[in-house]
Design a protein around this motif. Structure first.
Motif, mmCIF file in Angstrom:
data_model
loop_
_atom_site.group_PDB
_atom_site.id
_atom_site.type_symbol
_atom_site.label_atom_id
_atom_site.label_comp_id
_atom_site.label_asym_id
_atom_site.label_seq_id
_atom_site.Cartn_x
_atom_site.Cartn_y
_atom_site.Cartn_z
ATOM 1 N N ARG A 87 45.977 24.142 -44.057
ATOM 2 C CA ARG A 87 46.014 25.185 -43.030
ATOM 3 C C ARG A 87 44.663 25.868 -42.980
ATOM 4 N N VAL A 88 44.342 26.399 -41.834
ATOM 5 C CA VAL A 88 43.128 27.184 -41.686
ATOM 6 C C VAL A 88 43.539 28.542 -41.129
ATOM 7 N N GLN A 89 43.020 29.606 -41.744
ATOM 8 C CA GLN A 89 43.250 30.958 -41.236
ATOM 9 C C GLN A 89 42.041 31.328 -40.406
ATOM 10 N N LEU A 90 42.275 31.995 -39.306
ATOM 11 C CA LEU A 90 41.145 32.350 -38.461
ATOM 12 C C LEU A 90 41.269 33.759 -37.916
ATOM 13 N N GLY A 98 46.356 31.043 -37.183
ATOM 14 C CA GLY A 98 46.222 29.910 -38.072
ATOM 15 C C GLY A 98 46.414 28.611 -37.321
ATOM 16 N N ALA A 99 46.031 27.534 -37.997
ATOM 17 C CA ALA A 99 46.172 26.190 -37.450
ATOM 18 C C ALA A 99 46.262 25.228 -38.623
ATOM 19 N N GLY A 100 46.584 24.004 -38.331
ATOM 20 C CA GLY A 100 46.556 22.964 -39.345
ATOM 21 C C GLY A 100 45.263 22.196 -39.223
ATOM 22 N N TYR A 101 44.851 21.570 -40.321
ATOM 23 C CA TYR A 101 43.656 20.736 -40.254
ATOM 24 C C TYR A 101 43.815 19.551 -41.184
ATOM 25 N N ALA A 103 41.049 16.828 -43.048
ATOM 26 C CA ALA A 103 39.697 16.336 -43.294
ATOM 27 C C ALA A 103 39.835 14.918 -43.833
ATOM 28 N N GLY A 104 39.052 13.996 -43.271
ATOM 29 C CA GLY A 104 39.170 12.612 -43.682
ATOM 30 C C GLY A 104 37.860 12.003 -44.114
ATOM 31 N N ALA A 105 37.868 10.692 -44.139
ATOM 32 C CA ALA A 105 36.685 9.943 -44.541
ATOM 33 C C ALA A 105 35.535 10.207 -43.579
ATOM 34 N N ASN A 106 34.327 10.063 -44.093
ATOM 35 C CA ASN A 106 33.119 10.265 -43.297
ATOM 36 C C ASN A 106 33.077 11.630 -42.626
ATOM 37 N N ARG A 107 33.680 12.607 -43.298
ATOM 38 C CA ARG A 107 33.669 13.994 -42.813
ATOM 39 C C ARG A 107 34.341 14.193 -41.462
ATOM 40 N N SER A 108 35.325 13.365 -41.170
ATOM 41 C CA SER A 108 36.089 13.593 -39.950
ATOM 42 C C SER A 108 36.962 14.831 -40.162
ATOM 43 N N LEU A 109 37.206 15.537 -39.104
ATOM 44 C CA LEU A 109 37.990 16.767 -39.177
ATOM 45 C C LEU A 109 38.751 16.940 -37.880
ATOM 46 N N SER A 110 40.034 17.186 -37.998
ATOM 47 C CA SER A 110 40.823 17.500 -36.808
ATOM 48 C C SER A 110 41.600 18.775 -37.085
ATOM 49 N N MET A 111 41.809 19.533 -36.036
ATOM 50 C CA MET A 111 42.541 20.787 -36.147
ATOM 51 C C MET A 111 43.599 20.835 -35.059
ATOM 52 N N THR A 112 44.758 21.360 -35.407
ATOM 53 C CA THR A 112 45.800 21.545 -34.406
ATOM 54 C C THR A 112 45.451 22.790 -33.585
ATOM 55 N N PRO A 113 46.025 22.921 -32.399
ATOM 56 C CA PRO A 113 45.785 24.154 -31.638
ATOM 57 C C PRO A 113 46.244 25.364 -32.457
ATOM 58 N N ALA A 114 45.458 26.405 -32.426
ATOM 59 C CA ALA A 114 45.743 27.603 -33.226
ATOM 60 C C ALA A 114 46.814 28.454 -32.572
ATOM 61 N N ALA A 115 47.626 29.042 -33.405
ATOM 62 C CA ALA A 115 48.585 30.060 -32.969
ATOM 63 C C ALA A 115 47.987 31.401 -33.384
ATOM 64 N N THR A 116 47.806 32.284 -32.421
ATOM 65 C CA THR A 116 47.178 33.574 -32.712
ATOM 66 C C THR A 116 48.002 34.717 -32.159
ATOM 67 N N THR A 117 47.687 35.902 -32.653
ATOM 68 C CA THR A 117 48.271 37.102 -32.068
ATOM 69 C C THR A 117 47.711 37.233 -30.651
ATOM 70 N N LYS A 118 48.293 38.087 -29.866
ATOM 71 C CA LYS A 118 47.904 38.210 -28.453
ATOM 72 C C LYS A 118 47.410 39.616 -28.110
ATOM 73 N N MET A 119 46.600 40.183 -28.996
ATOM 74 C CA MET A 119 46.055 41.515 -28.743
ATOM 75 C C MET A 119 45.057 41.427 -27.585
ATOM 76 N N GLY A 120 44.943 42.480 -26.852
ATOM 77 C CA GLY A 120 43.953 42.550 -25.775
ATOM 78 C C GLY A 120 42.605 42.950 -26.352
ATOM 79 N N CYS A 121 41.705 41.996 -26.480
ATOM 80 C CA CYS A 121 40.381 42.280 -27.048
ATOM 81 C C CYS A 121 39.493 42.943 -25.995
#
Length: 165
Positions: A87-90, A98-101, A103-121
């Motif tokens: 998991r990755v916290q953001l 947060g999202a899932g991630y 990491a694989g061979a040759n430094r491959s990296l994939s991340m699932t779409p993040a679920a975040t709070t919905k505050m009005g920035c």
């Protein structure tokens, strides 16, 4: 008379259902082994190279295709932290998530779409763009102690420096 018949039917139904619920199976089913996650060995790194996990990374910029550059006003408000459980916290400005991630061979990296709070920035926030870019990551590398996440289809690279918690 009709009430007595209905009462008898109700009693018979209750007895039948109670008997069905308490019936024991005479055959035993073999139990399955517990589900355990597949252990993936960590990527080999040299002693001078930082680890992907174990620290917070603060977003410094994204080099976009075409030579443009996106720079957050306050890098400490845009962070990622890779956890050992996949998991990755953001932090995306005023939102957290947060999202899932993987990491694989040759430094491959994939991340699932993040679920975040919905505050009005505040106006000018790059939180939505930051989260969108993270979902497009395909690989990672370390350059001068900084983390560089490359985006798919040569869409540019995100650069992070070690941050603080």
């Amino acid at each position: 008379m009709e009430r007595t018949v209905l009462n008898r039917i109700a009693v018979a139904l209750v007895v039948f259902l109670a008997g069905a619920c308490s019936a024991n199976e005479t055959t035993t089913k073999p139990s399955l082994p517990p589900i355990t996650p597949i252990m993936v060995p960590p990527t080999m790194t040299n002693a001078t190279e930082p680890a992907l996990g174990g620290r917070v990374w603060a977003w410094q910029s994204t080099a976009l295709a075409g030579g443009e550059r996106m720079v957050p006003d306050a890098p400490e408000r845009y962070t990622i932290e890779f956890q050992p459980d996949g998991r990755v916290q953001l932090r995306a400005d005023c939102n957290r998530g947060g999202a899932g991630y993987a990491a694989g061979a040759n430094r491959s990296l994939s991340m699932t779409p993040a679920a975040t709070t919905k505050m009005g920035c505040p106006s000018g926030s790059k939180g939505t763009e930051f989260v969108r870019q993270l979902a497009e990551v395909t690989s990672y590398d370390f350059v001068d102690g900084n983390l560089v996440l490359t985006r798919k289809s040569n869409a540019g690279a995100m650069r992070f420096t070690p941050g603080t918690k």
